[in-house]
Write an enzyme that holds these catalytic residues in place. Structure first.
Site, mmCIF file in Angstrom:
data_model
loop_
_atom_site.group_PDB
_atom_site.id
_atom_site.type_symbol
_atom_site.label_atom_id
_atom_site.label_comp_id
_atom_site.label_asym_id
_atom_site.label_seq_id
_atom_site.Cartn_x
_atom_site.Cartn_y
_atom_site.Cartn_z
ATOM 1 N N SER A 45 -2.572 4.858 -14.172
ATOM 2 C CA SER A 45 -3.534 4.653 -15.287
ATOM 3 C C SER A 45 -4.045 3.223 -15.466
ATOM 4 O O SER A 45 -4.862 2.992 -16.348
ATOM 5 C CB SER A 45 -2.964 5.111 -16.643
ATOM 6 O OG SER A 45 -3.180 6.484 -16.835
ATOM 7 N N THR A 46 -3.552 2.265 -14.673
ATOM 8 C CA THR A 46 -3.942 0.868 -14.964
ATOM 9 C C THR A 46 -5.150 0.395 -14.172
ATOM 10 O O THR A 46 -5.544 -0.771 -14.270
ATOM 11 C CB THR A 46 -2.769 -0.107 -14.722
ATOM 12 O OG1 THR A 46 -2.459 -0.109 -13.317
ATOM 13 C CG2 THR A 46 -1.545 0.301 -15.515
ATOM 14 N N GLY A 47 -5.740 1.283 -13.373
ATOM 15 C CA GLY A 47 -6.954 0.929 -12.627
ATOM 16 C C GLY A 47 -8.172 1.475 -13.343
ATOM 17 O O GLY A 47 -8.516 1.022 -14.438
ATOM 18 N N ASP A 55 0.871 -1.177 0.000
ATOM 19 C CA ASP A 55 0.000 0.000 0.000
ATOM 20 C C ASP A 55 0.911 1.231 0.000
ATOM 21 O O ASP A 55 1.721 1.415 0.904
ATOM 22 C CB ASP A 55 -0.854 -0.055 1.269
ATOM 23 C CG ASP A 55 -1.780 1.137 1.414
ATOM 24 O OD1 ASP A 55 -1.611 2.150 0.690
ATOM 25 O OD2 ASP A 55 -2.664 1.062 2.282
ATOM 26 N N TYR A 62 -8.505 3.958 -15.120
ATOM 27 C CA TYR A 62 -8.232 4.494 -16.458
ATOM 28 C C TYR A 62 -7.894 3.427 -17.499
ATOM 29 O O TYR A 62 -7.641 3.754 -18.664
ATOM 30 C CB TYR A 62 -7.139 5.572 -16.383
ATOM 31 C CG TYR A 62 -7.617 6.904 -15.829
ATOM 32 C CD1 TYR A 62 -8.956 7.107 -15.486
ATOM 33 C CD2 TYR A 62 -6.740 7.976 -15.649
ATOM 34 C CE1 TYR A 62 -9.391 8.333 -14.979
ATOM 35 C CE2 TYR A 62 -7.168 9.207 -15.157
ATOM 36 C CZ TYR A 62 -8.497 9.374 -14.818
ATOM 37 O OH TYR A 62 -8.921 10.585 -14.336
ATOM 38 N N GLY A 90 -9.666 4.665 -5.856
ATOM 39 C CA GLY A 90 -8.376 4.001 -6.039
ATOM 40 C C GLY A 90 -7.275 4.555 -5.149
ATOM 41 O O GLY A 90 -7.501 4.905 -3.989
ATOM 42 N N VAL A 91 -6.097 4.672 -5.709
ATOM 43 C CA VAL A 91 -4.932 5.105 -4.932
ATOM 44 C C VAL A 91 -5.105 6.573 -4.498
ATOM 45 O O VAL A 91 -4.686 6.966 -3.401
ATOM 46 C CB VAL A 91 -3.625 4.839 -5.720
ATOM 47 C CG1 VAL A 91 -3.454 5.731 -6.914
ATOM 48 C CG2 VAL A 91 -2.422 4.935 -4.809
ATOM 49 N N ASP A 92 -5.756 7.360 -5.328
ATOM 50 C CA ASP A 92 -6.018 8.773 -5.027
ATOM 51 C C ASP A 92 -6.859 8.888 -3.735
ATOM 52 O O ASP A 92 -6.524 9.663 -2.816
ATOM 53 C CB ASP A 92 -6.771 9.381 -6.223
ATOM 54 C CG ASP A 92 -6.853 10.900 -6.216
ATOM 55 O OD1 ASP A 92 -6.219 11.516 -5.343
ATOM 56 O OD2 ASP A 92 -7.554 11.446 -7.093
HETATM 57 N N1 AR6 Z 1 -1.400 1.627 -3.000
HETATM 58 C C1 AR6 Z 1 -0.831 1.315 -4.199
HETATM 59 N N2 AR6 Z 1 -1.533 1.102 -5.324
HETATM 60 C C2 AR6 Z 1 -2.884 1.183 -5.236
HETATM 61 C C3 AR6 Z 1 -3.558 1.507 -4.033
HETATM 62 C C4 AR6 Z 1 -2.761 1.745 -2.874
HETATM 63 N N3 AR6 Z 1 -3.293 2.050 -1.705
HETATM 64 N N4 AR6 Z 1 -4.904 1.529 -4.300
HETATM 65 C C5 AR6 Z 1 -5.052 1.209 -5.611
HETATM 66 N N5 AR6 Z 1 -3.855 1.006 -6.176
HETATM 67 P P1 AR6 Z 1 -6.299 3.801 -9.920
HETATM 68 P P2 AR6 Z 1 -5.845 5.274 -12.436
HETATM 69 C C6 AR6 Z 1 -3.515 0.638 -7.563
HETATM 70 O O1 AR6 Z 1 -7.668 3.415 -10.344
HETATM 71 O O2 AR6 Z 1 -6.093 4.072 -13.264
HETATM 72 C C7 AR6 Z 1 -9.126 7.807 -9.273
HETATM 73 O O3 AR6 Z 1 -10.486 7.909 -8.998
HETATM 74 C C8 AR6 Z 1 -4.590 0.014 -8.420
HETATM 75 O O4 AR6 Z 1 -4.803 -1.345 -8.057
HETATM 76 O O5 AR6 Z 1 -6.090 4.233 -8.519
HETATM 77 O O6 AR6 Z 1 -4.683 6.155 -12.774
HETATM 78 C C9 AR6 Z 1 -8.505 9.154 -9.649
HETATM 79 O O7 AR6 Z 1 -9.117 10.224 -8.970
HETATM 80 C C10 AR6 Z 1 -3.972 0.155 -9.792
HETATM 81 O O8 AR6 Z 1 -2.995 -0.877 -9.978
HETATM 82 O O9 AR6 Z 1 -5.699 4.991 -10.861
HETATM 83 C C11 AR6 Z 1 -8.743 9.220 -11.121
HETATM 84 O O10 AR6 Z 1 -10.041 9.687 -11.414
HETATM 85 C C12 AR6 Z 1 -3.252 1.495 -9.690
HETATM 86 O O11 AR6 Z 1 -3.171 1.788 -8.291
HETATM 87 C C13 AR6 Z 1 -8.621 7.775 -11.568
HETATM 88 O O12 AR6 Z 1 -8.939 6.987 -10.420
HETATM 89 C C14 AR6 Z 1 -3.962 2.642 -10.403
HETATM 90 O O13 AR6 Z 1 -5.376 2.541 -10.243
HETATM 91 C C15 AR6 Z 1 -7.209 7.443 -12.005
HETATM 92 O O14 AR6 Z 1 -7.183 6.143 -12.513
#
Ligand code: AR6
Length: 171
Positions: free
Chosen positions: A118-120, A11, A122, A33-35
């Site tokens: 971008s891999t979640g 995490d 997006y 997600g991570v945000d």
């Molecule tokens: N620690 C590390 N990685 C994580 C965590 C964590 N705590 N939580 C999720 N991930 P995403 P995106 C991984 O969707 O695709 C948001 O709503 C996750 O499993 O977080 O860039 C933003 O506000 C995946 O492998 O980001 C934007 O609107 C990776 O982080 C949008 O999502 C990215 O997934 C951005 O989408």
């Protein structure tokens, strides 16, 4: 250079590094997600600061403090939404890594942790995104002393396995 890279499953909000990178959206006002995890852990002062920053274009990066996170800094970058590959997605994602590393170097950051941008939500294909992450990092470390250490924090085993495989190929 290999020894300057670390790949772990975990995490990102728990990483004791100088800076963590947030996979944000152009508003910089938080999301899922991570945000979401970063904003929850950092506390409401983070949103106050990112509100003042006033957004970030796709492919660029903006810096804030880390507040209640163990990391001193958060580097917010906005990955592209995957739209099939003909909307400049690859260059924009490369820009996220380049601009985040550049911001870190300017802050004198020694250690930085990246999520898989971008891999979640997006939907950028994981393999290709990982190749871009590693290629840009290798290029940057080749010409910069800081950050000394880059940690790729993989959320789940699928991401971890992909990073390990791509690392073997690229480094
Ligand atoms: N620690 C590390 N990685 C994580 C965590 C964590 N705590 N939580 C999720 N991930 P995403 P995106 C991984 O969707 O695709 C948001 O709503 C996750 O499993 O977080 O860039 C933003 O506000 C995946 O492998 O980001 C934007 O609107 C990776 O982080 C949008 O999502 C990215 O997934 C951005 O989408």
């Amino acid at each position: 250079m290999k020894e300057r890279i670390k790949i772990i499953e975990g995490d990102i909000t728990k990483q004791e590094v100088d800076a963590i990178v947030n996979a944000a959206n152009t508003s910089l006002l938080g999301g899922g997600g991570v945000d979401g995890a970063i904003h929850r852990t950092a506390g409401p002062e983070l949103l106050e600061e990112t509100r003042k920053i006033g957004g970030c274009p796709t492919g660029e990066a903006r810096v804030s403090k880390g507040y209640l996170l163990p990391a001193k800094w958060v580097i917010h970058t906005v990955g592209p939404v995957w739209a099939g590959g003909h909307k400049n997605e690859e260059n924009l994602l490369a820009g996220c890594y380049r601009n985040s590393l550049k911001a870190a170097a300017e802050l004198g950051v020694k250690s930085i942790a990246f999520p898989s941008i971008s891999t979640g939500a997006y939907r950028f294909p994981l393999n290709r995104a990982t190749e871009i992450a590693m290629t840009e990092t290798r290029k940057f470390l080749g010409t910069n002393e800081n950050p000394e250490k880059v940690i790729f924090v993989c959320f789940g085993e699928k991401v971890l396995k992909t990073y390990q495989q791509v690392f073997q190929r690229i480094f």
